[in-house]
Enzyme design. Sequence first.
Site, short mmCIF file in Angstrom:
data_model
loop_
_atom_site.label_atom_id
_atom_site.label_comp_id
_atom_site.label_asym_id
_atom_site.label_seq_id
_atom_site.Cartn_x
_atom_site.Cartn_y
_atom_site.Cartn_z
N CYS A 1 0.86 -1.18 0.00
CA CYS A 1 0.00 0.00 0.00
C CYS A 1 0.90 1.22 0.00
O CYS A 1 1.90 1.26 0.73
CB CYS A 1 -0.88 -0.03 1.26
SG CYS A 1 -1.94 1.41 1.41
N HIS B 1 -9.09 -3.74 -2.07
CA HIS B 1 -8.10 -2.98 -1.29
C HIS B 1 -8.49 -1.49 -1.25
O HIS B 1 -8.48 -0.87 -0.17
CB HIS B 1 -6.71 -3.17 -1.93
CG HIS B 1 -5.60 -2.43 -1.26
ND1 HIS B 1 -4.54 -3.06 -0.66
CD2 HIS B 1 -5.38 -1.10 -1.09
CE1 HIS B 1 -3.72 -2.15 -0.14
NE2 HIS B 1 -4.21 -0.94 -0.40
N GLU B 2 -8.83 -0.93 -2.40
CA GLU B 2 -9.14 0.51 -2.45
C GLU B 2 -10.47 0.82 -1.76
O GLU B 2 -10.59 1.84 -1.07
CB GLU B 2 -9.14 1.02 -3.90
CG GLU B 2 -7.82 0.89 -4.63
CD GLU B 2 -6.61 1.38 -3.85
OE1 GLU B 2 -6.74 2.33 -3.06
OE2 GLU B 2 -5.52 0.79 -4.02
N HIS C 1 -10.13 1.20 1.87
CA HIS C 1 -9.63 2.51 2.31
C HIS C 1 -10.79 3.47 2.62
O HIS C 1 -10.68 4.31 3.52
CB HIS C 1 -8.75 3.15 1.23
CG HIS C 1 -7.32 2.71 1.27
ND1 HIS C 1 -6.52 2.86 2.38
CD2 HIS C 1 -6.53 2.14 0.33
CE1 HIS C 1 -5.30 2.40 2.12
NE2 HIS C 1 -5.28 1.94 0.88
#
Length: 182
Positions: free
Chosen positions: A110, A153-154, A157
């Site tokens: 990341c 993953h994004e 966030h």
Amino acid sequence: MFKKLNILDEKDKRLRMISKDVQFPLSAEDKELIDRMIEELTYSQIEEYEKKYNLRPGTGLAFPQLGLLKRIIVIVDEYEKGKFENYVVVNPVIVSNSKEMIAADVGEGCLSVNREVEGHVPRYARVTVEGYDIDGNKIKIRAREELAIAFQHEIDHLNGILFFDRINKDKPFFSEYEIRLI
Ligand code: ZN
């Protein structure tokens, strides 16, 4: 002139907050930032520019990593050597996912985490993501394998989740029998 983005480090509390839905039209500042994210992510995956601008290679960024708690993600996917597809999704939602789980063999990285974190991150092998493009048109993307991991993953966030939160501390590594490693 290329100007590097100021990407927040994992210690910054904003990375642990829930981002807010974005209203349309997008502001000029947000659109400009999206362009810069695409540019930097693309450069970071091209060796010449990666070295020239001292970038860490990355495929995705989410707005909270730039200190803005807005639900916008950008992914630049090198689907073939030297060929990139950009994905910008505003207010993304995973509307369906496979039962099958995968994990990146080498773990995940990341741009906000400036250290090596070992361990497999379980992810869905396939996801369908719905959201909006920068003009507010509804879009639907089906992603699999590495691209599916990037979306998960994004989107994490936007919910204040970092990839290592998903590593099982008692059992950080899986075998090929337990999960498909890619
Ligand atoms: Zn990240």
